[in-house]
Design an enzyme around this catalytic site. Structure first.
Site, PDB file in Angstrom:
ATOM      1  N   ASP B 137       0.617  -1.353   0.139  1.00  0.00           N
ATOM      2  CA  ASP B 137       0.036   0.102   0.059  1.00  0.00           C
ATOM      3  C   ASP B 137       0.998   1.197  -0.182  1.00  0.00           C
ATOM      4  O   ASP B 137       1.832   1.378   1.005  1.00  0.00           O
ATOM      5  CB  ASP B 137      -1.133   0.121   1.174  1.00  0.00           C
ATOM      6  CG  ASP B 137      -2.212   0.951   1.000  1.00  0.00           C
ATOM      7  OD1 ASP B 137      -2.481   1.167  -0.418  1.00  0.00           O
ATOM      8  OD2 ASP B 137      -2.962   1.094   1.843  1.00  0.00           O
ATOM      9  N   HIS B 144      -4.204  13.741   1.345  1.00  0.00           N
ATOM     10  CA  HIS B 144      -4.401  13.095   2.265  1.00  0.00           C
ATOM     11  C   HIS B 144      -3.337  13.242   3.364  1.00  0.00           C
ATOM     12  O   HIS B 144      -3.381  13.335   4.595  1.00  0.00           O
ATOM     13  CB  HIS B 144      -4.729  11.646   1.991  1.00  0.00           C
ATOM     14  CG  HIS B 144      -4.870  10.702   3.113  1.00  0.00           C
ATOM     15  ND1 HIS B 144      -5.625  10.457   4.180  1.00  0.00           N
ATOM     16  CD2 HIS B 144      -3.568   9.774   3.735  1.00  0.00           C
ATOM     17  CE1 HIS B 144      -5.514   9.483   5.114  1.00  0.00           C
ATOM     18  NE2 HIS B 144      -4.179   9.001   4.738  1.00  0.00           N
ATOM     19  N   GLU B 211     -10.317   4.099   4.403  1.00  0.00           N
ATOM     20  CA  GLU B 211      -9.265   4.771   3.501  1.00  0.00           C
ATOM     21  C   GLU B 211      -9.916   4.462   1.997  1.00  0.00           C
ATOM     22  O   GLU B 211      -9.731   3.374   1.519  1.00  0.00           O
ATOM     23  CB  GLU B 211      -7.930   4.465   3.838  1.00  0.00           C
ATOM     24  CG  GLU B 211      -7.416   4.716   5.060  1.00  0.00           C
ATOM     25  CD  GLU B 211      -5.976   4.782   5.233  1.00  0.00           C
ATOM     26  OE1 GLU B 211      -5.472   4.056   4.362  1.00  0.00           O
ATOM     27  OE2 GLU B 211      -5.528   5.501   5.946  1.00  0.00           O
ATOM     28  N   GLU B 213      -9.408   4.309  -1.936  1.00  0.00           N
ATOM     29  CA  GLU B 213      -8.186   4.069  -2.680  1.00  0.00           C
ATOM     30  C   GLU B 213      -8.274   3.424  -4.048  1.00  0.00           C
ATOM     31  O   GLU B 213      -9.335   2.841  -4.218  1.00  0.00           O
ATOM     32  CB  GLU B 213      -7.091   3.359  -1.899  1.00  0.00           C
ATOM     33  CG  GLU B 213      -6.579   3.483  -0.441  1.00  0.00           C
ATOM     34  CD  GLU B 213      -5.592   3.063  -0.006  1.00  0.00           C
ATOM     35  OE1 GLU B 213      -4.593   2.457  -0.538  1.00  0.00           O
ATOM     36  OE2 GLU B 213      -5.339   2.921   1.245  1.00  0.00           O
ATOM     37  N   ASP B 246      -8.887   0.495   2.601  1.00  0.00           N
ATOM     38  CA  ASP B 246      -7.848  -0.020   3.480  1.00  0.00           C
ATOM     39  C   ASP B 246      -8.511   0.250   5.006  1.00  0.00           C
ATOM     40  O   ASP B 246      -7.861   1.318   5.669  1.00  0.00           O
ATOM     41  CB  ASP B 246      -6.855   0.682   3.105  1.00  0.00           C
ATOM     42  CG  ASP B 246      -5.475  -0.087   3.928  1.00  0.00           C
ATOM     43  OD1 ASP B 246      -5.559  -1.205   4.428  1.00  0.00           O
ATOM     44  OD2 ASP B 246      -4.436   0.658   4.149  1.00  0.00           O
ATOM     45  N   ARG B 250      -7.397   3.787  13.773  1.00  0.00           N
ATOM     46  CA  ARG B 250      -6.705   4.881  14.081  1.00  0.00           C
ATOM     47  C   ARG B 250      -6.151   4.923  15.575  1.00  0.00           C
ATOM     48  O   ARG B 250      -5.007   5.343  15.945  1.00  0.00           O
ATOM     49  CB  ARG B 250      -7.588   6.337  14.047  1.00  0.00           C
ATOM     50  CG  ARG B 250      -8.008   6.324  12.470  1.00  0.00           C
ATOM     51  CD  ARG B 250      -6.828   6.449  11.293  1.00  0.00           C
ATOM     52  NE  ARG B 250      -7.475   6.521  10.073  1.00  0.00           N
ATOM     53  CZ  ARG B 250      -6.788   6.326   8.965  1.00  0.00           C
ATOM     54  NH1 ARG B 250      -5.443   5.995   9.037  1.00  0.00           N
ATOM     55  NH2 ARG B 250      -7.284   6.575   7.804  1.00  0.00           N
ATOM     56  N   GLN B 253      -3.421   2.141  15.706  1.00  0.00           N
ATOM     57  CA  GLN B 253      -2.407   2.592  14.883  1.00  0.00           C
ATOM     58  C   GLN B 253      -1.519   3.514  15.552  1.00  0.00           C
ATOM     59  O   GLN B 253      -0.376   3.575  15.572  1.00  0.00           O
ATOM     60  CB  GLN B 253      -2.943   3.226  13.426  1.00  0.00           C
ATOM     61  CG  GLN B 253      -1.854   3.800  12.399  1.00  0.00           C
ATOM     62  CD  GLN B 253      -2.649   4.263  11.344  1.00  0.00           C
ATOM     63  OE1 GLN B 253      -3.835   4.328  11.215  1.00  0.00           O
ATOM     64  NE2 GLN B 253      -1.625   4.781  10.354  1.00  0.00           N
ATOM     65  N   LYS B 266      -4.346  -2.083  10.365  1.00  0.00           N
ATOM     66  CA  LYS B 266      -4.566  -2.362   9.042  1.00  0.00           C
ATOM     67  C   LYS B 266      -4.763  -3.890   8.748  1.00  0.00           C
ATOM     68  O   LYS B 266      -5.616  -4.010   7.666  1.00  0.00           O
ATOM     69  CB  LYS B 266      -3.310  -2.051   8.289  1.00  0.00           C
ATOM     70  CG  LYS B 266      -3.003  -0.359   8.437  1.00  0.00           C
ATOM     71  CD  LYS B 266      -3.936   0.542   7.603  1.00  0.00           C
ATOM     72  CE  LYS B 266      -3.358   1.981   7.739  1.00  0.00           C
ATOM     73  NZ  LYS B 266      -3.704   2.847   6.866  1.00  0.00           N
ATOM     74  N   THR B 270      -8.830  -5.443   4.365  1.00  0.00           N
ATOM     75  CA  THR B 270      -8.856  -4.770   3.307  1.00  0.00           C
ATOM     76  C   THR B 270      -9.805  -4.893   2.232  1.00  0.00           C
ATOM     77  O   THR B 270      -9.919  -6.415   1.770  1.00  0.00           O
ATOM     78  CB  THR B 270      -7.273  -4.515   2.461  1.00  0.00           C
ATOM     79  OG1 THR B 270      -6.601  -4.459   3.555  1.00  0.00           O
ATOM     80  CG2 THR B 270      -7.217  -3.420   1.438  1.00  0.00           C
ATOM     81  N   GLU B 389      -9.538  12.621   8.618  1.00  0.00           N
ATOM     82  CA  GLU B 389      -9.551  14.050   8.033  1.00  0.00           C
ATOM     83  C   GLU B 389     -10.941  14.685   7.944  1.00  0.00           C
ATOM     84  O   GLU B 389     -11.006  15.871   8.428  1.00  0.00           O
ATOM     85  CB  GLU B 389      -9.070  14.101   6.406  1.00  0.00           C
ATOM     86  CG  GLU B 389      -7.812  13.312   6.069  1.00  0.00           C
ATOM     87  CD  GLU B 389      -7.739  12.798   4.566  1.00  0.00           C
ATOM     88  OE1 GLU B 389      -8.063  11.934   4.175  1.00  0.00           O
ATOM     89  OE2 GLU B 389      -7.365  13.627   3.712  1.00  0.00           O
TER      90      GLU B 389
END
Lengths: 443, 443
Positions: B137, B144, B211, B213, B246, B250, B253, B266, B270, B389
């Site tokens: 990834d 971002h 996420e 993507e 993905d 948080r 993480q 993560k 996915t 975000e």
């Protein structure tokens, strides 16, 4: 397992004693064209496929329904049957090979089968033992993490706040795991040309390094729904162990690794030893971690192996790293230097703890997954598992006698990692985990 | 490709128009028990296996030597034949399906084959399109990376020094890549219970995020010696594209990611969309990156795609993220909210650049490798590809009308990512990339 000698002639100094019997995948030109499962004993290799095809498992009822796994080109299907099966199998093969075998007619006195199923190890080619699904590399060699932390952040902040709470790890690159003997091409990449520079150049790595590690192969899945593996069960997911060298380009790593971790600095090659030493073979060498217990925080229950099992699941394996520099010395010979002596018990977390942590959030583990320990260093000089530590990031060159010294690896250098447990006559070793450095590609 | 209509009844609003023809792996209970390669057109699925078994490729000489690839349970072998083959194949299948097909007898007028090879898409089950070797990834959605950097380090240090020099990326977990529709179990893990805390607790993630993507599947290997892929050739290594979510925890993480990157935050899941949209289908939508060129440093030659090819290799794909909260509104219905509108051209590096970088140090790429772009955000509110975000790490809840708001995902929430290029009558879309959040496991 009463007898400790074999009707095959085994040197008492062999790391592949009757106490070991590791599994691997071998071929031999002219007789074993297709790679096949085998075990190593002394200077010999015994092919499980040839045993299976010629009645060699006649006295092993558990193996009869599974003979097809011995014709595969990897150990995945065999390992997937489960730890009890591997255990039965290894005991049975030992029974075939001991001097007073209970089944002399099957192999010892069966010269046709002996000549087809047993070959000299030096004539055989080794292959990857397992098809790797995912490869994860942990970082639980506390002394290494501390030494590296001191180099880059000083002793006060050497270990990150998470370090003693969980086995820190990252996802590695499965496609470039190679077995011992595969040459290692020096990688090129983006490098800051000097301290303080902000514009990278594209160049061959000048800080090519080694990482001495132990690694485990997984033999059981927790399912596609990623059931967390309880710490008490985790050991049943481990087929066995290999040595590992996680070659690292420190200058590429320094520029790329923030914030998502190492990438091109690691993914060009990872070398493993080709024989999988089983958990059973290492059973007599269980021990406690050599990391000072005072450094370990109180663990969350899912990692508390001591409470859950009472087992000691580190291993007293003597590890060494041998560097043979490209240059000849004054004698005109290339000379091997043991640059590191350490022990596999220098880890903060055990492999069962790594598995419990890896799966606790729902990650599916698959048969053939490979888990590395991270670099294993002892507490003092002479026991460090990377040149980064030994030479303090290139500041203190390592003298290799006769005017040869190293900060990092040069082209033509060869590095081998060795590991052995036990005593003369019953050594349990891993074979070679070596690679020679090739010059970087041209532009 | 003259005709733009099919003898099958295709709604002009379908994202699977004749201009698309993506490849996937499908099964259907009662007729296609074994998963098989297929293409999507409108509300239909056309099985390549059934075409192959009943003479459907009679007028495609290039396909005749390769019919076995259409019986496989993944697209790997088909893709591995190479981009020219995929191109020929897609053109031929289009020729079979257009109103004025040059080969009416093969399919259009062959009612036996039509009834076996063509099924309603809604009756079919999708499977993973490729067997993934390694999953990488990247993090090349500059907006971002900047937004996240501002949240954690402020605007002055938002982007790391390496960010504009190379496509930052990390190795992900291949075992837990799932296709659209697979539920997503909320992970548990080690979390700091409040800002400033030093002792982690073990708990279900409270900051489960998405996420948005784009991702590419690799169709060619650079060999076991890891030949660096020249930027001018890199596009030939890409089979096609899927959408990706993905999923990210948080809070897990934040505690785990230093210094080796995200791991358990993560690797629980996915999600990808199941149809692989080919590079050829996206050809008309090539464009420049939307990232302000002033933010791009002068690139090292191995990444300088513009100089090497002159090609524009970003794509004008409109992307949206749709969040359907678990709760019913006042109307008694669950309502879907489009929370993000962005575009796939909001990337700093192209997929050929990612491949050139990935392989430049000698990393072997294999057929089936999956490369994610990293989260794609536009430059302004309403175009951000993660809740991190959108809600400023939970500080500014997102209002979803009728008294429902979100900082992060709650159990029962469903997120779908959609992507489409082109105009009415010739849409090129990806299908769904969705998942619903299941409650965390109990202790």
């Amino acid at each position: 397992m009463a007898s400790s000698s074999s009707w095959l002639d085994i040197d008492e100094a062999s790391e592949f004693s009757l106490a070991n019997l590791p599994f691997g995948i071998v071929s031999r030109a002219g007789c074993w064209e297709e790679p096949r499962p085998a075990i190593a004993l002394g200077t010999y290799v015994v092919s499980l496929r040839d045993l299976a095809e010629r009645n060699g498992f006649a006295e092993c009822p558990d193996a009869i329904p599974h003979l097809a796994v011995f014709t595969a080109g990897s150990l995945n299907n065999m390992a997937a049957i489960g730890r009890p099966f591997s255990q039965t199998l290894r005991t049975y093969i030992r029974d075939l090979l001991v001097t007073d075998t209970p089944y002399p007619h099957l192999l010892r006195d069966n010269h046709e089968l002996r000549s087809s199923a047993i070959q000299p190890r030096k004539e055989c080619q080794m292959h990857m033992p397992m098809e790797i699904g995912d490869y994860t590399d942990f970082y639980v060699g506390l002394n290494h993490a501390y030494n590296v932390g001191v180099l880059f952040r000083g002793p006060q902040n050497a270990l990150q706040p998470n370090y003693t709470h969980l086995p820190v790890g990252y996802h590695g690159r499965a496609s470039t795991v190679r077995i011992s003997g595969a040459p290692v091409r020096r990688p090129r990449g983006q490098i800051l040309p000097m301290p303080g520079a902000t514009e990278p150049i594209f160049a061959a790595s000048r800080k090519l390094d080694v990482e001495l590690e132990l690694a485990a192969f997984v033999c059981r899945t927790n399912g596609t729904d990623g059931r967390p593996i309880p710490i008490a069960e985790a050991e049943q997911y481990i087929f066995g162990f290999v040595l590992m060298n996680d070659w690292s380009a420190r200058d590429i790593q320094a520029f790329e690794y923030v914030p998502l971790g190492p990438f091109n600095s690691k993914n060009f090659c990872t070398t493993i030893s080709p024989w999988v030493v089983t958990v059973d073979a290492l059973e007599p060498f269980r021990c406690d971690s050599r990391i000072d217990a005072a450094r370990t925080q109180k663990l969350l229950p899912y990692l508390d192996e001591r409470r859950a099992t009472g087992r000691r699941s580190f291993y007293d394996i003597r590890l060494e790293m041998v560097l043979t520099p490209a240059q000849q010395g004054n004698s005109g010979l290339r000379k091997a230097h043991v640059v590191t002596n350490t022990n596999a018990a220098n880890l903060l977390f055990s492999f069962p703890q790594m598995l419990a942590h890896h799966s606790v959030g729902g990650c599916e583990m698959r048969v053939g997954d490979l888990l590395g320990s991270g670099t294993i260093s002892g507490p003092d000089t002479g026991s460090m598992g990377s040149l980064l530590e030994i030479t303090e990031n290139g500041k203190t060159p390592l003298t290799l006698g006769e005017g040869i010294s190293r900060c990092f690896l040069e082209d033509g250098d060869e590095v081998n990692i060795k590991g052995v447990a036990g005593q003369l006559g019953a050594y349990v070793g891993f074979g070679d985990c070596s690679g020679i450095i090739l010059a970087a590609n041209n532009e």
